[in-house]
Every structure is written in C-alpha cells, then in structure tokens.
Design a protein around this motif. Sequence first.
Motif, PDB file in Angstrom:
ATOM      1  N   GLN A   1       0.838  -1.197   0.000  1.00  0.00           N
ATOM      2  CA  GLN A   1       0.000   0.000   0.000  1.00  0.00           C
ATOM      3  C   GLN A   1       0.873   1.246   0.000  1.00  0.00           C
ATOM      4  O   GLN A   1       1.949   1.274   0.615  1.00  0.00           O
ATOM      5  CB  GLN A   1      -0.898   0.045   1.228  1.00  0.00           C
ATOM      6  CG  GLN A   1      -2.168  -0.743   1.070  1.00  0.00           C
ATOM      7  CD  GLN A   1      -3.166  -0.367   2.144  1.00  0.00           C
ATOM      8  OE1 GLN A   1      -2.847  -0.401   3.319  1.00  0.00           O
ATOM      9  NE2 GLN A   1      -4.359  -0.013   1.729  1.00  0.00           N
TER      10      GLN A   1
ATOM     11  N   ASP B   1      -7.668   3.004  -3.082  1.00  0.00           N
ATOM     12  CA  ASP B   1      -8.576   2.503  -2.051  1.00  0.00           C
ATOM     13  C   ASP B   1      -9.599   3.606  -1.781  1.00  0.00           C
ATOM     14  O   ASP B   1      -9.223   4.742  -1.521  1.00  0.00           O
ATOM     15  CB  ASP B   1      -7.809   2.204  -0.750  1.00  0.00           C
ATOM     16  CG  ASP B   1      -6.654   1.230  -0.969  1.00  0.00           C
ATOM     17  OD1 ASP B   1      -6.795   0.295  -1.777  1.00  0.00           O
ATOM     18  OD2 ASP B   1      -5.602   1.422  -0.320  1.00  0.00           O
TER      19      ASP B   1
ATOM     20  N   THR C   1      -5.070   6.434  -0.145  1.00  0.00           N
ATOM     21  CA  THR C   1      -4.168   5.299  -0.224  1.00  0.00           C
ATOM     22  C   THR C   1      -4.506   4.484  -1.465  1.00  0.00           C
ATOM     23  O   THR C   1      -5.602   4.595  -2.021  1.00  0.00           O
ATOM     24  CB  THR C   1      -4.260   4.399   1.033  1.00  0.00           C
ATOM     25  OG1 THR C   1      -5.574   3.866   1.123  1.00  0.00           O
ATOM     26  CG2 THR C   1      -3.878   5.161   2.285  1.00  0.00           C
ATOM     27  N   ALA C   2      -3.551   3.678  -1.874  1.00  0.00           N
ATOM     28  CA  ALA C   2      -3.743   2.794  -3.026  1.00  0.00           C
ATOM     29  C   ALA C   2      -3.034   1.485  -2.744  1.00  0.00           C
ATOM     30  O   ALA C   2      -2.040   1.449  -2.006  1.00  0.00           O
ATOM     31  CB  ALA C   2      -3.193   3.437  -4.295  1.00  0.00           C
ATOM     32  N   THR C   3      -3.542   0.425  -3.323  1.00  0.00           N
ATOM     33  CA  THR C   3      -2.932  -0.892  -3.208  1.00  0.00           C
ATOM     34  C   THR C   3      -2.307  -1.238  -4.551  1.00  0.00           C
ATOM     35  O   THR C   3      -2.984  -1.194  -5.583  1.00  0.00           O
ATOM     36  CB  THR C   3      -3.992  -1.941  -2.813  1.00  0.00           C
ATOM     37  OG1 THR C   3      -4.578  -1.538  -1.570  1.00  0.00           O
ATOM     38  CG2 THR C   3      -3.369  -3.318  -2.673  1.00  0.00           C
TER      39      THR C   3
ATOM     40  N   ARG D   1       0.615   5.755   0.148  1.00  0.00           N
ATOM     41  CA  ARG D   1      -0.188   6.930   0.454  1.00  0.00           C
ATOM     42  C   ARG D   1       0.224   8.019  -0.529  1.00  0.00           C
ATOM     43  O   ARG D   1       1.408   8.271  -0.726  1.00  0.00           O
ATOM     44  CB  ARG D   1       0.051   7.415   1.886  1.00  0.00           C
ATOM     45  CG  ARG D   1      -0.729   8.697   2.210  1.00  0.00           C
ATOM     46  CD  ARG D   1      -0.515   9.192   3.637  1.00  0.00           C
ATOM     47  NE  ARG D   1       0.885   9.182   4.005  1.00  0.00           N
ATOM     48  CZ  ARG D   1       1.396   8.446   5.005  1.00  0.00           C
ATOM     49  NH1 ARG D   1       0.631   7.647   5.716  1.00  0.00           N
ATOM     50  NH2 ARG D   1       2.681   8.503   5.284  1.00  0.00           N
TER      51      ARG D   1
ATOM     52  N   SER E   1       5.565  -1.717 -10.478  1.00  0.00           N
ATOM     53  CA  SER E   1       5.335  -1.379  -9.073  1.00  0.00           C
ATOM     54  C   SER E   1       6.584  -1.657  -8.243  1.00  0.00           C
ATOM     55  O   SER E   1       6.873  -0.927  -7.292  1.00  0.00           O
ATOM     56  CB  SER E   1       4.112  -2.103  -8.513  1.00  0.00           C
ATOM     57  OG  SER E   1       4.287  -3.485  -8.512  1.00  0.00           O
TER      58      SER E   1
ATOM     59  N   GLU F   1      -0.342  -3.835  -7.163  1.00  0.00           N
ATOM     60  CA  GLU F   1      -0.168  -5.240  -7.520  1.00  0.00           C
ATOM     61  C   GLU F   1       1.333  -5.517  -7.639  1.00  0.00           C
ATOM     62  O   GLU F   1       2.127  -4.582  -7.713  1.00  0.00           O
ATOM     63  CB  GLU F   1      -0.851  -5.516  -8.860  1.00  0.00           C
ATOM     64  CG  GLU F   1      -2.336  -5.230  -8.849  1.00  0.00           C
ATOM     65  CD  GLU F   1      -2.950  -5.193 -10.246  1.00  0.00           C
ATOM     66  OE1 GLU F   1      -2.269  -5.584 -11.226  1.00  0.00           O
ATOM     67  OE2 GLU F   1      -4.102  -4.774 -10.355  1.00  0.00           O
TER      68      GLU F   1
ATOM     69  N   ASP G   1       3.740  -2.157   6.423  1.00  0.00           N
ATOM     70  CA  ASP G   1       2.962  -3.396   6.459  1.00  0.00           C
ATOM     71  C   ASP G   1       2.561  -3.659   7.905  1.00  0.00           C
ATOM     72  O   ASP G   1       3.362  -3.447   8.812  1.00  0.00           O
ATOM     73  CB  ASP G   1       3.790  -4.577   5.926  1.00  0.00           C
ATOM     74  CG  ASP G   1       4.104  -4.419   4.441  1.00  0.00           C
ATOM     75  OD1 ASP G   1       3.244  -3.877   3.725  1.00  0.00           O
ATOM     76  OD2 ASP G   1       5.201  -4.827   4.024  1.00  0.00           O
TER      77      ASP G   1
ATOM     78  N   ARG H   1       5.387   4.802   1.010  1.00  0.00           N
ATOM     79  CA  ARG H   1       4.981   3.418   1.241  1.00  0.00           C
ATOM     80  C   ARG H   1       4.376   3.344   2.639  1.00  0.00           C
ATOM     81  O   ARG H   1       4.941   3.864   3.594  1.00  0.00           O
ATOM     82  CB  ARG H   1       6.176   2.494   1.140  1.00  0.00           C
ATOM     83  CG  ARG H   1       5.814   1.041   1.309  1.00  0.00           C
ATOM     84  CD  ARG H   1       7.041   0.167   1.152  1.00  0.00           C
ATOM     85  NE  ARG H   1       6.621  -1.221   1.156  1.00  0.00           N
ATOM     86  CZ  ARG H   1       7.240  -2.183   0.519  1.00  0.00           C
ATOM     87  NH1 ARG H   1       8.317  -1.916  -0.192  1.00  0.00           N
ATOM     88  NH2 ARG H   1       6.807  -3.417   0.567  1.00  0.00           N
ATOM     89  N   LEU H   2       3.218   2.716   2.769  1.00  0.00           N
ATOM     90  CA  LEU H   2       2.625   2.497   4.085  1.00  0.00           C
ATOM     91  C   LEU H   2       3.299   1.280   4.712  1.00  0.00           C
ATOM     92  O   LEU H   2       3.632   0.329   4.006  1.00  0.00           O
ATOM     93  CB  LEU H   2       1.127   2.273   3.986  1.00  0.00           C
ATOM     94  CG  LEU H   2       0.293   3.499   3.582  1.00  0.00           C
ATOM     95  CD1 LEU H   2      -1.170   3.127   3.505  1.00  0.00           C
ATOM     96  CD2 LEU H   2       0.501   4.630   4.556  1.00  0.00           C
TER      97      LEU H   2
ATOM     98  N   GLY I   1      -2.033  -0.786  -9.976  1.00  0.00           N
ATOM     99  CA  GLY I   1      -2.853  -0.974  -8.788  1.00  0.00           C
ATOM    100  C   GLY I   1      -4.156  -0.210  -8.851  1.00  0.00           C
ATOM    101  O   GLY I   1      -4.587   0.222  -9.921  1.00  0.00           O
TER     102      GLY I   1
END
Length: 126
Positions: free
Chosen positions: A2, A102, A13-15, A4, A22, A17, A124, A121-122, A99
């Motif tokens: 994920q 969200d 936020t985005a997820t 931000r 990526s 792939e 984990d 980067r968020l 991706g």
Amino acid sequence: MQIRISWPTGQLTATLEETPTSAALAGALPIVSTARTWGEEVYFETPVSPALESDAREVVEPGTVAFWTEGDALALPYGPTPVSRGGECRLASACNVVGRIDGDPRLLATVRTGDRIRVDRLQDPA
C-alpha cells in the motif's frame, strides 16, 4: 503493497499489484513531485523509467493507478480525459496498470496543477 498519495488539500491510499513497474516504483519511494491535471486525471513525474508491459492498457476504470512510460509518470484517472469517448477513463497512450486507489478516487478532484504531491509506502501491519 500500500502507498499513500498526499497533496496540500488531501490524501488517499492505493494498493499496488506485484508487477515489474510497481517494484521499480517501490524502490524509489518516497517520491515528491509536482502534480499536473488533464481532464479528470492527475499525473506526475517519477524518477523511474520502466518498460511498457505486455498488458498495458489505454482505457481503464476510474481509480486505476497507472504508469505512463512515455512520461515516466504515475497517472491517476478518476473520470474522463480530453481523449475519452463518453464517460470512459482513456489515458494519453497505453500505460502499465500497477494498482487501484482505495476508496473514492474522486478525492483527486481537489488536486491542482502545481500542487506538491508525495508518495510514501505504508508500513505493512506487524
């Protein structure tokens, strides 16, 4: 993974792939850039230059996180662009899909050309 994406008046936020693009993007985070808008799309330059992937697309769903290889830029469409036909999200050219945003991608409507935009980067969850 994920990420931000933040700008002066908001964030989302985005997820992402697992793709070669990526992975290259993740290795360059955090990124700070200058936002540009094109119809209902926000895009901004990044320090990575990935190749066009075999499944690259021109027409995507609102909220897709795409990478425009011709401009080394992340492209975040949330509605029609100047080259769209009808209400579709049509990018300037084929882009790598990396991706999805969200939540509501229309939050991007508050981004203005020239805004400072940051991608982190968020962490984990432990």
